[in-house]
Design a protein around this motif. Sequence first.
Motif, PDB file in Angstrom:
ATOM      1  N   GLU A   1      27.740 -40.398 -95.329  1.00 20.67           N
ATOM      2  CA  GLU A   1      29.191 -40.225 -95.240  1.00 20.67           C
ATOM      3  C   GLU A   1      29.471 -39.306 -94.048  1.00 20.67           C
ATOM      4  O   GLU A   1      28.845 -38.262 -93.924  1.00 20.67           O
ATOM      5  CB  GLU A   1      29.711 -39.597 -96.528  1.00 20.67           C
ATOM      6  CG  GLU A   1      31.206 -39.419 -96.565  1.00 20.67           C
ATOM      7  CD  GLU A   1      31.664 -38.827 -97.882  1.00 20.67           C
ATOM      8  OE1 GLU A   1      31.834 -37.592 -97.924  1.00 20.67           O
ATOM      9  OE2 GLU A   1      31.836 -39.574 -98.838  1.00 20.67           O
ATOM     10  N   GLN A   2      30.400 -39.704 -93.185  1.00 17.40           N
ATOM     11  CA  GLN A   2      30.744 -38.907 -92.002  1.00 17.40           C
ATOM     12  C   GLN A   2      32.253 -38.714 -91.935  1.00 17.40           C
ATOM     13  O   GLN A   2      33.008 -39.616 -92.289  1.00 17.40           O
ATOM     14  CB  GLN A   2      30.275 -39.609 -90.728  1.00 17.40           C
ATOM     15  CG  GLN A   2      28.775 -39.779 -90.658  1.00 17.40           C
ATOM     16  CD  GLN A   2      28.338 -40.538 -89.419  1.00 17.40           C
ATOM     17  OE1 GLN A   2      28.994 -41.476 -88.985  1.00 17.40           O
ATOM     18  NE2 GLN A   2      27.226 -40.116 -88.849  1.00 17.40           N
ATOM     19  N   TRP A   3      32.681 -37.517 -91.490  1.00 16.92           N
ATOM     20  CA  TRP A   3      34.091 -37.223 -91.355  1.00 16.92           C
ATOM     21  C   TRP A   3      34.269 -36.098 -90.343  1.00 16.92           C
ATOM     22  O   TRP A   3      33.321 -35.442 -89.951  1.00 16.92           O
ATOM     23  CB  TRP A   3      34.719 -36.860 -92.705  1.00 16.92           C
ATOM     24  CG  TRP A   3      34.272 -35.548 -93.265  1.00 16.92           C
ATOM     25  CD1 TRP A   3      34.923 -34.349 -93.159  1.00 16.92           C
ATOM     26  CD2 TRP A   3      33.073 -35.268 -93.998  1.00 16.92           C
ATOM     27  NE1 TRP A   3      34.208 -33.356 -93.796  1.00 16.92           N
ATOM     28  CE2 TRP A   3      33.067 -33.904 -94.326  1.00 16.92           C
ATOM     29  CE3 TRP A   3      31.997 -36.042 -94.436  1.00 16.92           C
ATOM     30  CZ2 TRP A   3      32.036 -33.296 -95.039  1.00 16.92           C
ATOM     31  CZ3 TRP A   3      30.978 -35.446 -95.152  1.00 16.92           C
ATOM     32  CH2 TRP A   3      31.005 -34.092 -95.448  1.00 16.92           C
ATOM     33  N   THR A   4      35.518 -35.880 -89.956  1.00 16.96           N
ATOM     34  CA  THR A   4      35.859 -34.773 -89.071  1.00 16.96           C
ATOM     35  C   THR A   4      36.564 -33.712 -89.903  1.00 16.96           C
ATOM     36  O   THR A   4      37.547 -34.009 -90.587  1.00 16.96           O
ATOM     37  CB  THR A   4      36.782 -35.252 -87.932  1.00 16.96           C
ATOM     38  OG1 THR A   4      36.120 -36.279 -87.207  1.00 16.96           O
ATOM     39  CG2 THR A   4      37.125 -34.110 -86.993  1.00 16.96           C
ATOM     40  N   ASP A   5      36.059 -32.494 -89.841  1.00 13.11           N
ATOM     41  CA  ASP A   5      36.636 -31.367 -90.577  1.00 13.11           C
ATOM     42  C   ASP A   5      38.025 -31.093 -90.010  1.00 13.11           C
ATOM     43  O   ASP A   5      38.177 -30.836 -88.817  1.00 13.11           O
ATOM     44  CB  ASP A   5      35.740 -30.146 -90.435  1.00 13.11           C
ATOM     45  CG  ASP A   5      36.191 -28.973 -91.279  1.00 13.11           C
ATOM     46  OD1 ASP A   5      37.405 -28.816 -91.499  1.00 13.11           O
ATOM     47  OD2 ASP A   5      35.313 -28.213 -91.722  1.00 13.11           O
ATOM     48  N   SER A   6      39.037 -31.148 -90.874  1.00 14.44           N
ATOM     49  CA  SER A   6      40.416 -30.963 -90.397  1.00 14.44           C
ATOM     50  C   SER A   6      40.681 -29.536 -89.917  1.00 14.44           C
ATOM     51  O   SER A   6      41.499 -29.321 -89.031  1.00 14.44           O
ATOM     52  CB  SER A   6      41.407 -31.342 -91.494  1.00 14.44           C
ATOM     53  OG  SER A   6      41.191 -30.560 -92.647  1.00 14.44           O
ATOM     54  N   ALA A   7      39.990 -28.560 -90.488  1.00 17.49           N
ATOM     55  CA  ALA A   7      40.217 -27.161 -90.096  1.00 17.49           C
ATOM     56  C   ALA A   7      39.572 -26.828 -88.758  1.00 17.49           C
ATOM     57  O   ALA A   7      40.192 -26.208 -87.897  1.00 17.49           O
ATOM     58  CB  ALA A   7      39.686 -26.222 -91.173  1.00 17.49           C
ATOM     59  N   SER A   8      38.313 -27.241 -88.564  1.00 15.52           N
ATOM     60  CA  SER A   8      37.584 -26.857 -87.350  1.00 15.52           C
ATOM     61  C   SER A   8      37.481 -27.979 -86.320  1.00 15.52           C
ATOM     62  O   SER A   8      37.141 -27.725 -85.173  1.00 15.52           O
ATOM     63  CB  SER A   8      36.176 -26.392 -87.713  1.00 15.52           C
ATOM     64  OG  SER A   8      35.422 -27.483 -88.210  1.00 15.52           O
ATOM     65  N   GLY A   9      37.730 -29.212 -86.749  1.00 21.96           N
ATOM     66  CA  GLY A   9      37.588 -30.352 -85.840  1.00 21.96           C
ATOM     67  C   GLY A   9      36.142 -30.784 -85.641  1.00 21.96           C
ATOM     68  O   GLY A   9      35.868 -31.696 -84.873  1.00 21.96           O
ATOM     69  N   ALA A  10      35.214 -30.125 -86.328  1.00 23.93           N
ATOM     70  CA  ALA A  10      33.789 -30.447 -86.191  1.00 23.93           C
ATOM     71  C   ALA A  10      33.438 -31.701 -86.979  1.00 23.93           C
ATOM     72  O   ALA A  10      34.030 -31.977 -88.024  1.00 23.93           O
ATOM     73  CB  ALA A  10      32.942 -29.268 -86.683  1.00 23.93           C
ATOM     74  N   ARG A  11      32.472 -32.447 -86.462  1.00 24.97           N
ATOM     75  CA  ARG A  11      31.973 -33.628 -87.174  1.00 24.97           C
ATOM     76  C   ARG A  11      31.067 -33.148 -88.296  1.00 24.97           C
ATOM     77  O   ARG A  11      30.226 -32.271 -88.111  1.00 24.97           O
ATOM     78  CB  ARG A  11      31.183 -34.551 -86.245  1.00 24.97           C
ATOM     79  CG  ARG A  11      32.023 -35.268 -85.225  1.00 24.97           C
ATOM     80  CD  ARG A  11      32.881 -36.382 -85.792  1.00 24.97           C
ATOM     81  NE  ARG A  11      32.083 -37.461 -86.339  1.00 24.97           N
ATOM     82  CZ  ARG A  11      32.532 -38.318 -87.243  1.00 24.97           C
ATOM     83  NH1 ARG A  11      33.752 -38.227 -87.699  1.00 24.97           N
ATOM     84  NH2 ARG A  11      31.764 -39.270 -87.692  1.00 24.97           N
TER      85      ARG A  11
END
Length: 149
Positions: free
Chosen positions: A81-91
């Motif tokens: 599962e992959q996503w972009t962290d909404s707080a930091s923008g990190a993958r």
Amino acid sequence: MASLNKVIIMGILTRNPDLKRTGSGTAVCEIGLALNRKGTGKAKDEVCFVDVVVWGKTAESCGKYLSKGSTAMFEGRLSLEQWTDSASGARRSRMKVIAESVQFISSSGKADNSRQSPDSGENGKSSGTPEQFNENDYPDGENFDDVRF
């Protein structure tokens, strides 16, 4: 080149199963599992924590019969599962096991009659035979965006 994606793990539930439903009503259950490995000699004991996702009727059975401290065996496949962290923008990413079959090995030993083992008789005592559930109609490739844990 040929490949194989098959996992068989057995461990202890680290928390109660989290049973939810997708927008279409399909049951999905997320389970936290601890896999213990005893060290030999000077090697230390190791613990590996694994997230397991179960779908359909098997998910409903897991939500009903398993609880924190229960031992269960899961057979399935790995999923990333992959996503972009909404707080930091990190993958971000994490590996999960998508279970295709579940075998209940033992209960947590707590006196909770609402979570009797599936092989319990009228008196709530286990026959000693592990119960196995196979689910062939779970939604393969279901979109995890529909369900958040």
